[in-house]
Design an enzyme around this catalytic site. Structure first.
Site, mmCIF file in Angstrom:
data_model
loop_
_atom_site.group_PDB
_atom_site.id
_atom_site.type_symbol
_atom_site.label_atom_id
_atom_site.label_comp_id
_atom_site.label_asym_id
_atom_site.label_seq_id
_atom_site.Cartn_x
_atom_site.Cartn_y
_atom_site.Cartn_z
ATOM 1 N N ASP A 298 -1.408 1.469 5.534
ATOM 2 C CA ASP A 298 -0.560 2.639 5.703
ATOM 3 C C ASP A 298 -1.151 3.466 6.868
ATOM 4 O OD1 ASP A 298 1.389 4.543 5.423
ATOM 5 O OD2 ASP A 298 1.185 4.725 3.260
HETATM 6 C C1 NOJ Z 1 3.173 6.794 5.430
HETATM 7 C C2 NOJ Z 1 3.910 6.391 4.195
HETATM 8 O O1 NOJ Z 1 3.023 6.416 3.090
HETATM 9 C C3 NOJ Z 1 4.529 5.009 4.273
HETATM 10 O O2 NOJ Z 1 5.341 4.830 3.147
HETATM 11 C C4 NOJ Z 1 5.309 4.858 5.535
HETATM 12 O O3 NOJ Z 1 5.888 3.574 5.578
HETATM 13 C C5 NOJ Z 1 4.376 5.081 6.715
HETATM 14 N N1 NOJ Z 1 3.849 6.427 6.644
HETATM 15 C C6 NOJ Z 1 5.053 4.844 8.050
HETATM 16 O O4 NOJ Z 1 5.919 5.872 8.345
#
Ligand code: NOJ
Length: 770
Positions: A298
C-alpha cells in the site's frame, strides 16, 4: 447371449468410459497448453531479464503515483523523468487514453528496453458509472449482480486506458467507527468470500489479456479491517484461530479465483508489519496458497515501517523485499536502497530477480508486451456511461437499499400524498457517488430532487433544506480540505433554515427527511468516534418529528449509524448508503412502490458506540446473558442486542418461513443433509427475499460462534406465492481451523437455522458423525 437389460448396462458402462477418457484427454491437453503457455512466458521473461541491468530490474519494482488524483500523504516526484530512466514499473492515478498514451510513449519509445508500464487506479465501485459503495452492493446479496458491476467497471476502466484496479477490498470489518467499512462487504467471512470471488471474475474474466479485462488487486493483505478502536491505520492484534476462521477466508477466496495481484496492508500482523511479514507474504500467500501473481505494498507502507519501529530506511527496504514484496507503492525505498543493499550482500540479486519477474509476468499476462497500447483506444468512449451501464447502476442501487423500518406500512407512498422533502441531501449530487468514486463525475449523478421532476404523476410535493449538511465548523473544514464542497447556506441562519422546514413540513401529509453523512465522513482516513447523524441534522429531525406528521427518514451514509432515537420515533427508515450515479431514480422508485426493497444489512447496526465491536457470529462466553442472573455477560445501560442485526432488511411484503425439514438428522463425511423450508409471500407486493442458512457447532475443541452463515438464496415470490427451497449441508461446510490450525470437522451435535435475518430463524438439530 445378453438380454436387453444386460446390453443396456454394458452400453452404459462403455459410454461412461468414453466420457471419462474424453475428459482426461481434455484435461491433459489443457495442462499441456497451460504449461506450454507458461513456458513461453518464462522464456520470454528470462530472455528479457538477461538483458536488464540491476538498476533496470529495481526500476520495475517502483510504483509511483502521477496524474489526476492524490490518494496518499506524499506526492511522487519527477515521475516522467524516472520513466525515461527505466526506474518505473507501473504508475497509478493516470487514466484517459491521451494521458496514458503520453506516459506509455515514454516507456516504450524512450527507454533502452522499451518495457511497457502497467496503469493502475482505485476503481472501487465503478469507474465512470458509479455503483453503490461496496457495503451497499453487498447488501444486495446478489453476487451475480456484483460480478456484473465489476465487469462494467473493468469495461469502462480499460476503455479509459487502465489495466489494473486496486479492488476488491475484502477486509472483514466489525467496527463501524472505521470509515473504510464502506469499501468492503461487511462482517461475514462466508458472504465476503462469495463476493470476493465474483468481483475477481468480473474484473479479470478468464483472460487477463483481453481488451476489456483488468488485473484485480486484493487488499489489504491482511487483517486491515481489524484496526483497534476503529481508527484507521491503527494496530491490529488477533489470535491465529480468529485470523484463520474469520479474517483470512475472503483473501483466500480471491486468490483461489485467480486474482492477479495483492496489496499488503498498513497494519502489523502478530507484531510484524504486513509489508515486512515473511510469514504472511511468502509462507502463507506464496507457499501455502500458491499465489503466483504480483505483490505490491500500500501507499508508502515500506517507509511507514520506520514509524512502526522495525528499522531505518535501508533495513525496512531489505525487510520488505525479503518478505516477498514485489512493488513499492510511492515510497521509492526500493529505488533508493536496494542497489546499496545488494553491494552490501544484504539483499540478493536472486530476490530482486524474483520480484522483477513477478512484475514482468503481470505485464505479459496483460498482453502489454504484444501491444503496449492495447488499453489506449479513443474509439471505446461510447462504452463509458452507456445506457446498459446506467441501467445496471440503477438496478444495483435499488437492490442495495435496505428498508430498516416501516411502521404501519407507511411506505410506499401513494402518488397523491402531499410530501415535504426536507434535508440537505434532497437536492445534493456531490455525495451520491460516495467516497472512492474514482473517475466518476458527481455532476452526472441524479439527485432525489431531479428524479422527482422526471415523475409527472407525482407532483404533490414541496422542499426545504432544513439545515446545512454539517454545522460543525471544524469537521466541515477538515472535510472541505479534501474537496467535500460542503457549503453553508449564506442566505439563512441555521435557525431560519429549521423554522422554514417546520413550516413546510406542517403543510404536508408526510415528511421525507433526507439526511446522513457527507461522503468524506466514511472511507479512508475517515474514522468517527460518534457514528450518529451530525448534531444539526439530528436537531432538524427531532423538530420534524415534533410536528406530529409521519416522518420517513432516507439515509445516505457509508457505515452503519447509531439510530436508536430514530428507530423509536421515526415511522419509516430507508438506508440508501451512497447509492451511486442513479441514486435518485432508485430511491424515488422505492419511495413510490415501483421497486420493492430487498437489501439486507451485511454489518450489524449497534444501538450505541459502546457496544462496538458487535457482530452476529460472536462467541457465546461462559456466562451468556440471562436477565435473571446478575453475573452474566451484559451492559448495565444498554442491551446486548444490536439495533439491526446482520442479514436484516424489510420488504413492502412479508415473508413467512415454514419449519425446517431435514431429510435426515445424521450427517456422514461424503454425504449430505438437505434442509428444506417453504417460504410464503403473505403480503400485497411481489418481491425478493434472501433466505439465510446458518449453523452452530455446539461442541468443539475450540469455542465456535453462536451462528455462522453457510449459505443463502435470493428468491423472487409473487404475492401469495410459496416456494420450497433446499440447502445442502456437507461435512465440508462444518469444517473450521482448530487450535492447531488444521482445517477439520469434529463430530457432535449441530444446530441449523434458516431465516430472513441472523436473529429470526427456524431451527433444527443434527449430528455430524465420523
Ligand atoms: C491507500 C489505500 O489504503 C489503498 O486502498 C489504495 O488503493 C491506495 N492508497 C492507492 O490509492
Amino acid at each position: 447371449m445378453f438380454n436387453s437389460s444386460t446390453k443396456a448396462k454394458y452400453k452404459n458402462i462403455f459410454m461412461k468410459k468414453i466420457i471419462v477418457t474424453i475428459v482426461i484427454c481434455l484435461l491433459a491437453f489443457n495442462m499441456y497448453a497451460q504449461t506450454s503457455k507458461e513456458k513461453k512466458m518464462d522464456d520470454f521473461i528470462t530472455d528479457l531479464m538477461s538483458k536488464m541491468t540491476l538498476e533496470e530490474k529495481i526500476g520495475q519494482l517502483n510504483l509511483p503515483s502521477i496524474g489526476f488524483d492524490v490518494t496518499g500523504p506524499v506526492l511522487s516526484k519527477d515521475v516522467e523523468g524516472k520513466i525515461k530512466r527505466g526506474s518505473v514499473g507501473a504508475v497509478f492515478n493516470t487514466y484517459t487514453p491521451d494521458a496514458v498514451r503520453k506516459l506509455q510513449d515514454i516507456a516504450v519509445k524512450e527507454t533502452r528496453l522499451k518495457i511497457p508500464l502497467i496503469f493502475g487506479y482505485d476503481v472501487i465501485h465503478g469507474h465512470k458509472t458509479i455503483f453503490p459503495i461496496p457495503l451497499g452492493l453487498a447488501a444486495s446479496w446478489d453476487t451475480a449482480l456484483i460480478r456484473m458491476t465489476a465487469r462494467a467497471a473493468a469495461d469502462e476502466a480499460t476503455a479509459d486506458g487502465l489495466n489494473w484496479v486496486f479492488s476488491p477490498m475484502v477486509d472483514i470489518a466489525r467496527d463501524p467507527r472505521w470509515g473504510r467499512v464502506s469499501e468492503g462487504a461487511g462482517e461475514d467471512p462466508f458472504l465476503g468470500s462469495q463476493i470476493a470471488k465474483k468481483m475477481i471474475e468480473g474484473y479479470q474474466g478468464n483472460n487477463l489479456s483481453a481488451d476489456s479485462t483488468v488485473m484485480a488487486c486484493v487488499k489489504h493483505f491482511a487483517l486491515y479491517g481489524a484496526a483497534e478502536a476503529g481508527r484507521d491505520y491503527n494496530t491490529v492484534d488477533m489470535s491465529l484461530v480468529k485470523m484463520y476462521n474469520d479474517y483470512l477466508p475472503p483473501y483466500k477466496a480471491a486468490i483461489d479465483a485467480g486474482a492477479g495481484s495483492v496489496m499488503s496492508s498498513f497494519n502489523e500482523i502478530n507484531g510484524v508489519p504486513a509489508s515486512a511479514n515473511k510469514w504472511l507474504l511468502t509462507d502463507l500467500l506464496r507457499k501455502q496458497w500458491s499465489f503466483t501473481g504480483l505483490i505490491a505494498t500500500d501507499y508508502t507502507a515500506i517507509n511507514e515501517m520506520i514509524n512502526h519501529g522495525v528499522g531505518d530506511s535501508a533495513h525496512v527496504a531489505d525487510l520488505a523485499l525479503n518478505a516477498g514484496v514485489d512493488m513499492d507503492m510511492v515510497g521509492e525505498l526500493f529505488l533508493l536502497e536496494l542497489p546499496t543493499l545488494v553491494k552490501q550482500n544484504k539483499v540478493s540479486v536472486k530476490a530482486i530477480d524474483s520480484a522483477c519477474r513477478f512484475v514482468l509476468e503481470a505485464k505479459y499476462k496483460l498482453g502489454l508486451f504484444d501491444d503496449p497500447y492495447k488499453y489506449v483506444s479513443n474509439d471505446r468512449s461510447k462504452e463509458i456511461m452507456s445506457d446498459d451501464k446506467l441501467a445496471l447502476s440503477k438496478q444495483a442501487a435499488e437492490e442495495s437499499i435496505v428498508l430498516l423500518k416501516n411502521a404501519s406500512n407507511i411506505l410506499p407512498l401513494k402518488p397523491d400524498t402531499k410530501i415535504a422533502f426536507i434535508g440537505p441531501l434532497v437536492t445534493d449530487k456531490r455525495n451520491l457517488i460516495g467516497n472512492w468514486s474514482g473517475a466518476g463525475d458527481w455532476k452526472k449523478a441524479i439527485s432525489i430532487w431531479d428524479a422527482l421532476q422526471q415523475k409527472p404523476q407525482h407532483k404533490n410535493y414541496s422542499y426545504a433544506k432544513g439545515c446545512n449538511l454539517i454545522d460543525d465548523s471544524l469537521l466541515r473544514k477538515k472535510l472541505n480540505e479534501h474537496d467535500a464542497q460542503i457549503e453553508i447556506d449564506s442566505t439563512s441562519t441555521p435557525q431560519q433554515l429549521l423554522d422554514n422546514a417546520v413550516v413546510v413540513a406542517k403543510q404536508s401529509d408526510v415528511i421525507v427527511a433526507v439526511l446522513g453523512e457527507s461522503f468524506g465522513m466514511s472511507g479512508e482516513a475517515a474514522s468517527r468516534s460518534n457514528i450518529g447523524l451530525p448534531d444539526n441534522q439530528e436537531k432538524l429531525l427531532r423538530a420534524l418529528q415534533a410536528t406530529g406528521k409521519p416522518v420517513i427518514l432516507i439515509l445516505m451514509n457509508g457505515r452503519p449509524l447509531t439510530l436508536e432515537w430514530e428507530n423509536e420515533n421515526i415511522n419509516g427508515i430507508l438506508e440508501t448508503w451512497f447509492a451511486g450515479t442513479q441514486a435518485g431514480p432508485a430511491i424515488t422508485d422505492i419511495l413510490f412502490g415501483n421497486f420493492n426493497p430487498c437489501g439486507k444489512t451485511t454489518m450489524t447496526f449497534p444501538v450505541n458506540v459502546g457496544q462496538i465491536p458487535i457482530y452476529y457470529n460472536a462467541k457465546n462466553t461462559g456466562r451468556p446473558f440471562d436477565a435473571n442472573n446478575k453475573y452474566t455477560s451484559k451492559y448495565l445501560d444498554v442491551s446486548n442486542e444490536p439495533l439491526f442485526p446482520f442479514g436484516y432488511g424489510l420488504s413492502y411484503t412479508s415473508f413467512t418461513y415454514s419449519d425446517i425439514t431435514l431429510d435426515q438428522n445424521k450427517l456422514y463425511p461424503g454425504k449430505k443433509i438437505t434442509a428444506s423450508v417453504s417460504i410464503t409471500n403473505n403480503g400485497n407486493y411481489d418481491g425478493y427475499e434472501v433466505a439465510e442458512l446458518y449453523t452452530r457447532d455446539l461442541q468443539a475443541s475450540i469455542t465456535r460462534p453462536v451462528k455462522e452463515l453457510k449459505g443463502f438464496q435470493r428468491i423472487f415470490l409473487k404475492k401469495g406465492e410459496s416456494k420450497e427451497i433446499h440447502f445442502s449441508i456437507t461435512e465440508n461446510d462444518l469444517k473450521f481451523f482448530n487450535g492447531d490450525l488444521r482445517w477439520t470437522s469434529e463430530p457432535g451435535p449441530f444446530k441449523l437455522f434458516i431465516g430472513g435475518n441472523s436473529i429470526d430463524c427456524k431451527e433444527a438439530d443434527f449430528q455430524l458423525l465420523h
